[in-house]
Motif scaffolding. Structure first.
Motif, PDB file in Angstrom:
ATOM      1  N   ASN A   1       0.802  -1.216   0.000  1.00  0.00           N
ATOM      2  CA  ASN A   1       0.000   0.000   0.000  1.00  0.00           C
ATOM      3  C   ASN A   1       0.838   1.271   0.000  1.00  0.00           C
ATOM      4  O   ASN A   1       0.317   2.363  -0.236  1.00  0.00           O
ATOM      5  N   ILE A   2       2.109   1.141   0.327  1.00  0.00           N
ATOM      6  CA  ILE A   2       2.981   2.314   0.384  1.00  0.00           C
ATOM      7  C   ILE A   2       4.130   2.138  -0.609  1.00  0.00           C
ATOM      8  O   ILE A   2       4.596   1.020  -0.838  1.00  0.00           O
ATOM      9  N   PRO A   3       4.568   3.232  -1.197  1.00  0.00           N
ATOM     10  CA  PRO A   3       5.692   3.115  -2.140  1.00  0.00           C
ATOM     11  C   PRO A   3       7.001   2.891  -1.388  1.00  0.00           C
ATOM     12  O   PRO A   3       7.421   3.722  -0.580  1.00  0.00           O
ATOM     13  N   MET A   4       7.614   1.765  -1.621  1.00  0.00           N
ATOM     14  CA  MET A   4       8.902   1.455  -0.996  1.00  0.00           C
ATOM     15  C   MET A   4       9.798   0.771  -2.007  1.00  0.00           C
ATOM     16  O   MET A   4       9.348  -0.100  -2.760  1.00  0.00           O
ATOM     17  N   ASP A   5      11.035   1.163  -2.014  1.00  0.00           N
ATOM     18  CA  ASP A   5      12.004   0.575  -2.938  1.00  0.00           C
ATOM     19  C   ASP A   5      12.669  -0.609  -2.255  1.00  0.00           C
ATOM     20  O   ASP A   5      13.730  -0.495  -1.643  1.00  0.00           O
ATOM     21  N   LEU A   6      12.011  -1.763  -2.323  1.00  0.00           N
ATOM     22  CA  LEU A   6      12.555  -2.970  -1.712  1.00  0.00           C
ATOM     23  C   LEU A   6      13.487  -3.684  -2.685  1.00  0.00           C
ATOM     24  O   LEU A   6      13.233  -3.712  -3.891  1.00  0.00           O
ATOM     25  N   LYS A   7      14.533  -4.241  -2.146  1.00  0.00           N
ATOM     26  CA  LYS A   7      15.473  -4.976  -2.991  1.00  0.00           C
ATOM     27  C   LYS A   7      14.830  -6.224  -3.585  1.00  0.00           C
ATOM     28  O   LYS A   7      15.140  -6.622  -4.702  1.00  0.00           O
ATOM     29  N   ASP A   8      13.959  -6.843  -2.806  1.00  0.00           N
ATOM     30  CA  ASP A   8      13.347  -8.100  -3.237  1.00  0.00           C
ATOM     31  C   ASP A   8      11.831  -7.980  -3.254  1.00  0.00           C
ATOM     32  O   ASP A   8      11.232  -7.271  -2.436  1.00  0.00           O
ATOM     33  N   LYS A   9      11.183  -8.685  -4.170  1.00  0.00           N
ATOM     34  CA  LYS A   9       9.737  -8.772  -4.195  1.00  0.00           C
ATOM     35  C   LYS A   9       9.257  -9.617  -3.014  1.00  0.00           C
ATOM     36  O   LYS A   9       9.975 -10.502  -2.536  1.00  0.00           O
TER      37      LYS A   9
END
Length: 260
Positions: A237-245
């Motif tokens: 629900n929030i924009p986050m730049d995660l390294k992994d899905k």
């Protein structure tokens, strides 16, 4: 079949009575009570019925308090608003559960189970002991639910701690070897606990262990995408730049869908 009903919600009582009339022609409701006190008074002054429908949470306390004062020897079907995930471990032949709102299909299955029990009825001593053991196990499980973590103390620089409410946390994840909690604003808080420890501390109705790296709240989920080989991908629900899905394996996909 003489039936005694313990239920403090008028609408739920009306619903149960109506469905009983449709599902069980031989059902005779011999009494109703809406509190622990009234239940005890009825049970002490009337013959033991053939079956009791018992709501777990009454206005004046837990229905399990009734067992402290009187020996109930007939089968019991609990009616409860508790999620089935917390109670399904106790689905045994001697006791059944109907989750509110009760429907005719669930009630019919309960009566089918009751008939099967009467066909293979153990001696009364064995039946009573089995029922008491199940009640004790249920109490332990419900107590555990009440003791799930609701807040964490998060260390800050210096000698301060700040409280972090569990309801504000969208997910926990491991980043660079550190477990972090993420709230709705995207702010991250370090945790000294492992994901395994957090999984045990948090209510499984609210949090799902997606994989080794993520423990997610239902509130964190924007939508779910189908992935290769029957896997699922959780979109946040929030924009986050995660390294992994956030990937849920094919083996856990069914469990996740049931949980959600």
């Amino acid at each position: 079949m003489k039936i005694f009903i313990i239920e403090d919600e008028k609408a739920a009582l009306r619903n149960l009575k109506a469905i009983l009339e449709d599902v069980c022609n031989e059902a005779e409701i011999v009494g109703c009570a809406d509190s622990i006190c009234e239940s005890l008074e009825w049970l002490e002054n009337n013959p033991m019925p053939d079956l009791i429908f018992m709501d777990i949470h009454l206005a004046d306390g837990s229905a399990f308090e009734i067992f402290d004062s009187i020996d109930i020897t007939c089968p019991i079907i609990f009616t409860t608003a508790y999620d089935e995930y917390a109670l399904k471990a106790f689905k045994v032949n001697s006791i059944d559960y109907l989750l509110k709102p009760i429907n005719a299909e669930d009630l019919k299955k309960a009566f089918d189970k009751l008939k099967l029990l009467h066909t293979n009825m153990p001696c009364k001593e064995q039946e009573a002991a089995q029922q008491n053991n199940m009640i004790n196990e249920i109490i332990k499980r419900l107590n555990k639910e009440e003791n799930y973590k609701s807040h964490f103390l998060i260390p800050e620089k210096g000698d301060r701690f700040i409280p972090l409410a569990v309801e504000s946390i969208l997910f926990f994840y491991i980043s660079d070897g550190q477990v972090k909690a993420v709230n709705a604003d995207g702010k991250q808080y370090p945790s000294t606990l492992s994901l395994d420890e957090l999984t045990e501390m948090l209510n499984p109705k609210l949090f799902f262990r997606a994989n080794r790296q993520f423990l997610i709240s239902r509130k964190a989920i924007k939508d779910i995408s189908l992935w290769f080989n029957g896997r699922l991908v959780i979109n946040l629900n929030i924009p986050m730049d995660l390294k992994d899905k956030i990937i849920i394996s094919k083996a856990k996909a069914s469990e996740f869908k049931e949980w959600f």
